[in-house]
Design a protein around this motif. Structure first.
Motif, mmCIF file in Angstrom:
data_model
loop_
_atom_site.group_PDB
_atom_site.id
_atom_site.type_symbol
_atom_site.label_atom_id
_atom_site.label_comp_id
_atom_site.label_asym_id
_atom_site.label_seq_id
_atom_site.Cartn_x
_atom_site.Cartn_y
_atom_site.Cartn_z
ATOM 1 N N ILE A 100 0.423 -1.692 14.646
ATOM 2 C CA ILE A 100 1.329 -0.225 13.867
ATOM 3 C C ILE A 100 1.493 0.815 14.551
ATOM 4 C CG2 ILE A 100 1.187 1.003 12.166
ATOM 5 C CD1 ILE A 100 -0.231 -0.636 9.885
ATOM 6 N N LEU A 144 3.454 4.099 10.659
ATOM 7 C CA LEU A 144 3.454 3.939 8.744
ATOM 8 C C LEU A 144 4.478 4.488 8.284
ATOM 9 C CD1 LEU A 144 -0.278 3.552 7.422
ATOM 10 C CD2 LEU A 144 1.276 1.472 7.553
ATOM 11 N N VAL A 199 4.553 5.547 2.572
ATOM 12 C CA VAL A 199 4.345 4.930 3.214
ATOM 13 C C VAL A 199 3.320 3.076 1.895
ATOM 14 C CG1 VAL A 199 1.709 4.884 4.118
ATOM 15 C CG2 VAL A 199 2.711 6.437 4.569
ATOM 16 N N VAL A 227 3.944 -0.633 2.806
ATOM 17 C CA VAL A 227 3.049 -1.340 3.653
ATOM 18 C C VAL A 227 3.330 -2.589 2.849
ATOM 19 C CG1 VAL A 227 0.758 -1.655 3.224
ATOM 20 C CG2 VAL A 227 1.489 0.408 4.335
#
Ligand code: F6P
Length: 364
Positions: A41, A48, A101, A105
């Motif tokens: 990341i 993110l 976020v 994810v």
């Protein structure tokens, strides 16, 4: 180690330090060996938030053990629970972007994330754990100020750099019979100034935990002159302050979760000694040099141990925990228990006592 985890992410947050790549390498190689896909990341939590990441393969994590900095990039501004965005009126406002976020994810298909960072990054991690993201923390910082662990990787490399600088000003201070004040990083904790100051035999060590008395500092320098020592080396942590005074703030960075950047105490101390003694004084700010360079063998080993233990915790699904080292043993603690706390130097720390006993002054 069997597990139903398939794809994991790794990120580096906060100020960089030597050893980050060694942790990334240990995590990624262990995970790849266990059949997992590893996603890097980019730029800490910013990646993110902005969906910036890429697949790591064996080649991308090879030959990085000794490299300073981080191959993933870092950022000490983006905390998803309190993310600064322009308010449209020329200022900034903080927004909670954790829902975004969580979605990112999921979209990226990440079963877990290894978060490598300092206090700000762990505070951010604790807030993401609350939203159900599977996180394992790894403690880094040159400041060594994270709670729950006796040591953070990167610290002793910065100590080596700072001690080398203190050694170097020794010779010029001695030649010119000067007082040289070296301002070191460390934020609100004095570990970096204490450890490098002792390692380099600094005469005075000024740290945030022990406010200093300028008259005593000046008298100490004069006494050295009287006893035939023509020079004095002062190691001062950037967060040190005079008794009854405030810390020296160099800059306020509005969109940073911890907006204060410290700086200026070194110059102040040098000027005040000069006023009180008429000794020839100089000051130097070591700055970001302390964050650079190749990690020492100690930090390479610690980073490898930390990265491997993070992998173990992840495979055991012990999420929400941060790797720590306590009394020489690598173990772990709850991220929530260490977030938003600072580990400062205890006034009776054995090294403070040892330094005092050999005549080092803390200016108090
Ligand atoms: O936390 C690491 C650190 O280097 C501190 O010692 C220092 O006060 C701060 O970061 C500097 O931050 P920046 O990289 O934003 O200048």
């Amino acid at each position: 180690m069997a597990s139903d985890l398939r794809r994991i992410g790794v990120l580096t947050g906060g100020g960089d330090c030597p050893g980050l790549n060694a942790v990334i390498r240990a995590v990624a190689k262990s995970a790849m060996g266990g059949g997992l896909e590893v996603i890097g990341i980019e730029d800490g939590y910013l990646g993110l938030i902005e969906n910036r990441y890429h697949l790591l393969d064996r080649k991308s994590v090879s030959n990085i053990l000794t490299r300073g900095g981080t191959i993933l990039g870092s950022c000490n501004k983006a905390n998803p629970a309190s993310y600064s965005v322009p308010d449209g009126k020329g200022g900034w406002e903080n927004r909670d972007v954790r829902d975004m976020v969580v979605n990112n994810v999921k979209k990226a298909g990440l079963d877990a994330i290894i978060v490598i960072g300092g206090d700000g990054t762990m505070s951010g991690a604790a807030k993401l754990v609350e939203r159900g993201i599977n996180i394992i923390g790894v403690p880094k910082t040159i400041d060594n100020d994270l709670c729950g662990t006796d040591i953070t990787f990167g610290h002793y490399t910065a100590v080596a750099t700072a001690a080398d600088a203190l050694d170097k000003v020794h010779t010029t201070a001695s030649s010119h019979h000067r007082v040289i004040v070296v301002e070191l990083m460390g934020r609100y904790a004095g570990w970096l100034a204490l450890h490098s100051g002792v390692a380099a035999g600094a005469d005075l060590i000024l740290i945030p935990e022990i406010p200093f008395d300028l008259d005593k500092v000046a008298t100490y320098c004069m006494d050295r002159r009287r006893y035939g020592k023509g020079f004095t080396i002062v190691a001062v942590g950037e967060g040190a302050k005079p008794i009854g005074g405030e810390m020296f703030v160099d800059e306020v960075i509005k969109d940073s979760p911890d907006p204060l950047r410290l700086g200026g105490v070194g110059k102040f101390v040098a000027k005040e000694i000069e006023k009180r003694t008429e000794l020839d004084c100089r000051s130097v700010v070591l700055g970001h040099v302390q964050r650079g360079g190749t990690p020492t063998p100690y930090d390479r080993i610690l980073s490898t141990k930390f990265g491997y233990h993070a992998f173990e915790l992840m495979m055991e699904k012990r999420f929400g925990r941060m790797v720590v080292q306590k009394q020489g043993e690598v173990t772990s603690t709850e991220i929530a228990d260490v977030a938003d706390k600072v580990r400062t130097v205890p006034l009776d720390d054995p090294l403070v006592r040892a330094a005092r006993s050999i005549g080092t002054s803390f200016g108090d």
